[in-house]
Design a protein around this motif. Structure first.
Motif, mmCIF file in Angstrom:
data_model
loop_
_atom_site.group_PDB
_atom_site.id
_atom_site.type_symbol
_atom_site.label_atom_id
_atom_site.label_comp_id
_atom_site.label_asym_id
_atom_site.label_seq_id
_atom_site.Cartn_x
_atom_site.Cartn_y
_atom_site.Cartn_z
ATOM 1 N N TYR A 195 68.390 74.809 38.392
ATOM 2 C CA TYR A 195 69.480 73.990 38.927
ATOM 3 C C TYR A 195 69.062 72.522 38.987
ATOM 4 O O TYR A 195 67.872 72.186 39.026
ATOM 5 C CB TYR A 195 69.840 74.446 40.341
ATOM 6 C CG TYR A 195 70.602 75.747 40.408
ATOM 7 C CD1 TYR A 195 71.978 75.783 40.189
ATOM 8 C CD2 TYR A 195 69.953 76.937 40.709
ATOM 9 C CE1 TYR A 195 72.686 76.971 40.260
ATOM 10 C CE2 TYR A 195 70.652 78.137 40.791
ATOM 11 C CZ TYR A 195 72.018 78.140 40.560
ATOM 12 O OH TYR A 195 72.718 79.319 40.636
ATOM 13 N N ASP A 196 70.066 71.653 39.045
ATOM 14 C CA ASP A 196 69.865 70.233 39.299
ATOM 15 C C ASP A 196 70.792 69.859 40.450
ATOM 16 O O ASP A 196 71.862 70.452 40.619
ATOM 17 C CB ASP A 196 70.185 69.409 38.057
ATOM 18 C CG ASP A 196 69.730 67.972 38.196
ATOM 19 O OD1 ASP A 196 68.916 67.695 39.101
ATOM 20 O OD2 ASP A 196 70.202 67.119 37.419
ATOM 21 N N GLY A 197 70.387 68.890 41.258
ATOM 22 C CA GLY A 197 71.235 68.513 42.370
ATOM 23 C C GLY A 197 70.628 67.428 43.232
ATOM 24 O O GLY A 197 69.623 66.808 42.866
ATOM 25 N N ASN A 198 71.237 67.217 44.402
ATOM 26 C CA ASN A 198 70.849 66.108 45.276
ATOM 27 C C ASN A 198 69.959 66.535 46.438
ATOM 28 O O ASN A 198 69.673 65.745 47.324
ATOM 29 C CB ASN A 198 72.110 65.420 45.836
ATOM 30 C CG ASN A 198 73.042 66.419 46.551
ATOM 31 O OD1 ASN A 198 72.615 67.469 47.018
ATOM 32 N ND2 ASN A 198 74.320 66.075 46.620
ATOM 33 N N TYR A 199 69.538 67.814 46.442
ATOM 34 C CA TYR A 199 68.779 68.320 47.582
ATOM 35 C C TYR A 199 67.573 69.104 47.081
ATOM 36 O O TYR A 199 67.720 70.126 46.403
ATOM 37 C CB TYR A 199 69.678 69.217 48.438
ATOM 38 C CG TYR A 199 69.003 69.830 49.645
ATOM 39 C CD1 TYR A 199 68.365 69.041 50.592
ATOM 40 C CD2 TYR A 199 69.018 71.207 49.853
ATOM 41 C CE1 TYR A 199 67.757 69.614 51.704
ATOM 42 C CE2 TYR A 199 68.426 71.785 50.959
ATOM 43 C CZ TYR A 199 67.792 70.980 51.886
ATOM 44 O OH TYR A 199 67.191 71.543 52.978
ATOM 45 N N GLU A 200 66.376 68.621 47.391
ATOM 46 C CA GLU A 200 65.153 69.320 46.995
ATOM 47 C C GLU A 200 64.725 70.255 48.120
ATOM 48 O O GLU A 200 64.635 69.853 49.280
ATOM 49 C CB GLU A 200 64.036 68.324 46.686
ATOM 50 C CG GLU A 200 62.753 68.992 46.184
ATOM 51 C CD GLU A 200 61.707 67.991 45.742
ATOM 52 O OE1 GLU A 200 61.854 67.451 44.621
ATOM 53 O OE2 GLU A 200 60.766 67.747 46.515
ATOM 54 N N ASN A 214 57.841 84.825 44.431
ATOM 55 C CA ASN A 214 57.070 83.700 44.933
ATOM 56 C C ASN A 214 58.024 82.559 45.294
ATOM 57 O O ASN A 214 59.140 82.476 44.783
ATOM 58 C CB ASN A 214 56.066 83.236 43.873
ATOM 59 C CG ASN A 214 56.745 82.914 42.537
ATOM 60 O OD1 ASN A 214 57.513 83.715 42.005
ATOM 61 N ND2 ASN A 214 56.455 81.748 41.992
ATOM 62 N N ILE A 215 57.594 81.693 46.176
ATOM 63 C CA ILE A 215 58.405 80.544 46.603
ATOM 64 C C ILE A 215 58.052 79.343 45.734
ATOM 65 O O ILE A 215 56.875 79.068 45.491
ATOM 66 C CB ILE A 215 58.167 80.242 48.088
ATOM 67 C CG1 ILE A 215 58.619 81.437 48.950
ATOM 68 C CG2 ILE A 215 58.906 78.975 48.516
ATOM 69 C CD1 ILE A 215 58.245 81.312 50.413
ATOM 70 N N PHE A 216 59.067 78.629 45.270
ATOM 71 C CA PHE A 216 58.842 77.452 44.429
ATOM 72 C C PHE A 216 59.814 76.361 44.831
ATOM 73 O O PHE A 216 60.789 76.598 45.549
ATOM 74 C CB PHE A 216 58.985 77.804 42.943
ATOM 75 C CG PHE A 216 60.316 78.413 42.572
ATOM 76 C CD1 PHE A 216 61.322 77.642 42.003
ATOM 77 C CD2 PHE A 216 60.559 79.765 42.790
ATOM 78 C CE1 PHE A 216 62.547 78.198 41.673
ATOM 79 C CE2 PHE A 216 61.785 80.335 42.449
ATOM 80 C CZ PHE A 216 62.776 79.550 41.893
ATOM 81 N N THR A 217 59.554 75.145 44.373
ATOM 82 C CA THR A 217 60.387 73.993 44.738
ATOM 83 C C THR A 217 61.377 73.686 43.627
ATOM 84 O O THR A 217 61.047 73.739 42.445
ATOM 85 C CB THR A 217 59.503 72.756 44.991
ATOM 86 O OG1 THR A 217 58.581 73.049 46.044
ATOM 87 C CG2 THR A 217 60.348 71.560 45.392
ATOM 88 N N GLY A 218 62.615 73.386 44.024
ATOM 89 C CA GLY A 218 63.633 73.038 43.048
ATOM 90 C C GLY A 218 64.704 72.160 43.656
ATOM 91 O O GLY A 218 64.677 71.868 44.859
ATOM 92 N N LYS A 219 65.664 71.736 42.821
ATOM 93 C CA LYS A 219 66.767 70.893 43.278
ATOM 94 C C LYS A 219 68.086 71.650 43.135
ATOM 95 O O LYS A 219 68.359 72.240 42.090
ATOM 96 C CB LYS A 219 66.820 69.597 42.467
ATOM 97 C CG LYS A 219 65.682 68.636 42.753
ATOM 98 C CD LYS A 219 65.864 67.348 41.970
ATOM 99 C CE LYS A 219 64.767 66.344 42.287
ATOM 100 N NZ LYS A 219 64.945 65.080 41.530
ATOM 101 N N ILE A 220 68.882 71.603 44.197
ATOM 102 C CA ILE A 220 70.229 72.155 44.191
ATOM 103 C C ILE A 220 71.140 71.127 44.859
ATOM 104 O O ILE A 220 70.676 70.054 45.263
ATOM 105 C CB ILE A 220 70.303 73.499 44.942
ATOM 106 C CG1 ILE A 220 69.906 73.297 46.414
ATOM 107 C CG2 ILE A 220 69.408 74.540 44.290
ATOM 108 C CD1 ILE A 220 70.154 74.517 47.280
ATOM 109 N N ASN A 221 72.408 71.444 44.990
ATOM 110 C CA ASN A 221 73.319 70.613 45.771
ATOM 111 C C ASN A 221 73.491 71.208 47.161
ATOM 112 O O ASN A 221 73.500 72.435 47.338
ATOM 113 C CB ASN A 221 74.682 70.501 45.073
ATOM 114 C CG ASN A 221 74.626 69.581 43.862
ATOM 115 O OD1 ASN A 221 74.100 68.470 43.938
ATOM 116 N ND2 ASN A 221 75.152 70.048 42.741
#
Length: 226
Positions: A195-200, A214-221
């Motif tokens: 995903y891409d978005g304004n909230y990491e 596993n837990i990972f970091t990403g960007k969503i809205n």
């Protein structure tokens, strides 16, 4: 002496808790792809790319990918060769011990229909991370239905709570669906859309109620959570 013991403990811990090597995905899809930007909870038909023993390299293809993946790993009561499974001969996704690993070190492509509530559905290619599921149970585990694996992505909100940001994909008709299984120590590879978005934030996948990735970091809205 104390420093040596700390180093030894670190090395042992790394061996015990490190993820086993995952297959290298060779990209075979030539179409252009994009990161997915959404403001709502979408449903994704996560199809298997591969099911079987661990391999060093696996080609990610578009045509007939799912048909090749589930070969010899499904049963369908409408097939003449269907053999009904006996009670307790397998476990479903809510019972089986399945490890889920999202490999964020690799980006691949996949094709999906995007369902829109207020407009026509669209078809496109998106970037994804490979997801490796391992059957750590002593029995076969039913990993999916039809051609799909019912993984749901979750995101962590500002309170640290995990929230589903996707919906289950529902089929219009459940007659004669394939039931997909994989054997003990086998792996299943599918996709996790990027995903891409304004909230990491922190992300993870869940299968059933008790199997988490596993837990990972990403960007969503933010609207996907709210």
């Amino acid at each position: 002496m104390k420093i040596r013991l700390q180093i030894l403990f670190f090395l042992i811990s790394s061996l015990l808790y490190s993820q086993p090597p995952t297959p290298k995905l060779i990209e075979g899809i030539k179409n252009k792809a994009v990161f997915y930007n959404s403001s709502v909870k979408n449903s994704w038909e996560r199809e298997p790319i591969y099911i079987g023993s661990i391999q060093k390299e696996i080609i990610n293809k578009f045509e007939n990918n799912r048909l090749l993946a589930i070969e010899n790993h499904y049963e369908n009561e409408c097939n003449k060769g269907y053999i009904k499974r006996e009670k307790n001969s397998f476990k479903n996704t809510f019972e089986g011990k399945v490890d889920i690993f999202v490999d964020t070190s690799q980006n691949i492509k996949f094709s999906k229909v995007v369902y829109h509530e207020k407009s026509s559905n669209t078809f496109d290619f998106f970037y994804a991370n490979p997801v490796v599921l391992t059957n750590n149970d002593s029995q076969d585990v039913q990993i999916g239905y039809g051609y799909y694996i019912p993984l749901i992505m979750q995101a962590q909100n500002e309170k640290g709570e995990w929230t589903d940001i996707e919906r289950y994909y529902t089929l219009d008709c459940g007659t004669c669906l394939n039931m997909i299984y994989f054997k003990p120590n086998e792996i299943t590879i599918t996709t996790s859309v990027i995903y891409d978005g304004n909230y990491e934030t922190k992300l993870r996948l869940r299968l059933g109620e008790n199997n988490f990735s596993n837990i990972f970091t990403g960007k969503i809205n933010r609207s996907q959570i709210e």
